[in-house]
Design an enzyme around this catalytic site. Structure first.
Site, PDB file in Angstrom:
ATOM      1  N   SER A 172      -2.673  75.602  33.060  1.00  0.00           N
ATOM      2  CA  SER A 172      -2.511  76.782  33.957  1.00  0.00           C
ATOM      3  C   SER A 172      -3.449  78.036  33.794  1.00  0.00           C
ATOM      4  O   SER A 172      -3.120  78.537  34.284  1.00  0.00           O
ATOM      5  CB  SER A 172      -1.482  77.366  33.696  1.00  0.00           C
ATOM      6  OG  SER A 172      -1.126  77.173  32.620  1.00  0.00           O
ATOM      7  N   GLU A 178       6.660  89.682  30.550  1.00  0.00           N
ATOM      8  CA  GLU A 178       5.715  89.471  29.273  1.00  0.00           C
ATOM      9  C   GLU A 178       5.250  87.711  28.912  1.00  0.00           C
ATOM     10  O   GLU A 178       5.485  87.771  27.378  1.00  0.00           O
ATOM     11  CB  GLU A 178       6.338  90.117  27.840  1.00  0.00           C
ATOM     12  CG  GLU A 178       6.553  91.896  28.805  1.00  0.00           C
ATOM     13  CD  GLU A 178       7.347  92.509  27.479  1.00  0.00           C
ATOM     14  OE1 GLU A 178       7.338  92.085  26.514  1.00  0.00           O
ATOM     15  OE2 GLU A 178       7.859  92.982  27.918  1.00  0.00           O
ATOM     16  N   HIS A 225      -0.722  82.869  30.365  1.00  0.00           N
ATOM     17  CA  HIS A 225      -1.271  82.901  31.424  1.00  0.00           C
ATOM     18  C   HIS A 225      -2.558  84.455  31.867  1.00  0.00           C
ATOM     19  O   HIS A 225      -0.995  84.955  31.407  1.00  0.00           O
ATOM     20  CB  HIS A 225      -0.528  82.244  32.509  1.00  0.00           C
ATOM     21  CG  HIS A 225       0.387  81.128  32.421  1.00  0.00           C
ATOM     22  ND1 HIS A 225       1.691  81.431  31.249  1.00  0.00           N
ATOM     23  CD2 HIS A 225       0.043  79.850  32.241  1.00  0.00           C
ATOM     24  CE1 HIS A 225       1.714  79.892  31.582  1.00  0.00           C
ATOM     25  NE2 HIS A 225       0.720  78.996  32.242  1.00  0.00           N
TER      26      HIS A 225
END
Length: 260
Positions: free
Chosen positions: A38, A218, A222
């Protein structure tokens, strides 16, 4: 009698030359394939403003010199990337002279997530397979260590969050003479320099009320668009000093990104 063998022979030679592999240095456009998780992946609209640093890769290069094939996906480890057929799909489109960036580790080391966890020994074997497969396609594998998470101690020092996994990447690169871009060290330096407070802007910190995150978020793993741009810039700087032919396709002057 007219000799008809020479035209035929010349045609055969021309055909043979036409199918010889073309090196990355000679091709007008080189494809860069991204295999990863990711932190590198292109995001769906419902995930924005989450951004993968691979989305800012193409702009580091001179226009018309590279094509980026971003196959990184959220939640994938080396194991699941193989099991889901994603690695084979990438190989199927890899051509001689292409470059394959390989960055895993975030999900491989998530021992609490059994759907993606990959033990260290298996992780190392999977990376070895990736390197061997890419070389078998007469393309160039480039190993990347996983990027840093935003985790500080009480004294404001960035904490390691990947354990032995980055060292397994480094060991394979040294053992197999594979190109290595140490994204862990470079990203750690960026986050540490930004500090505890300012580094939030590099990650997916969103206040409540956002359409995709009504309750806010939060997220210290990422990236925000700013963080992704910073990490892509760091990759480009590391590539420039790597000696890889791909580095010659980088822009001469890339606009600096303020990562603080």
């Amino acid at each position: 009698m007219k000799n008809t063998r020479w035209p035929v022979l010349l045609s055969v030679l021309a055909l043979g030359l036409s199918v010889l592999p073309v090196s990355a240095a000679e091709r007008a456009v080189v494809t860069i394939h991204l295999a990863g998780d990711s932190t590198m992946a292109e995001k769906l609209p419902e995930k924005r403003p989450e951004t993968g640093w691979g989305e800012f890769l193409a702009v580091q290069f001179q226009p018309g010199t590279v094509a980026v094939d971003n196959r990184a996906r959220n939640g994938r480890s080396t194991r699941t990337f193989i099991e889901e057929g994603r690695w084979q799909a990438l190989l199927d489109v890899t051509q001689p002279g292409d470059v394959v960036l390989i960055q895993f580790g975030h999900n491989d080391q998530s021992v609490e997530k059994r759907d993606r966890y990959t033990p260290p020994a298996d992780y190392a074997r999977n990376l070895e397979r990736f390197v061997s497969d890419v070389r078998g396609k007469q393309a160039t594998p480039v190993l990347l260590t996983p990027v840093a998470r935003r985790r500080f101690d009480d004294a404001g020092r960035l904490l390691d969050s990947h354990g032995e996994y980055p060292d397994l990447v480094r060991a394979l690169a040294a053992r197999g003479q594979v190109a290595l871009i140490d994204m862990q060290k470079r990203s750690e330096a960026v986050v540490q320099e930004a500090g505890v407070e300012a580094s939030r802007s590099l990650f997916l910190w969103v206040a409540p009320g956002h359409a995709n995150y009504p309750n806010g978020v939060e997220d210290n793993t990422h990236f925000s668009p700013k963080g992704a741009a910073c990490i892509a810039s760091e990759f480009a700087m590391a590539l420039r000093g790597s000696g890889l032919p791909l580095a010659r396709r980088l822009k001469a002057d890339v606009e600096a990104v303020d990562c603080r």
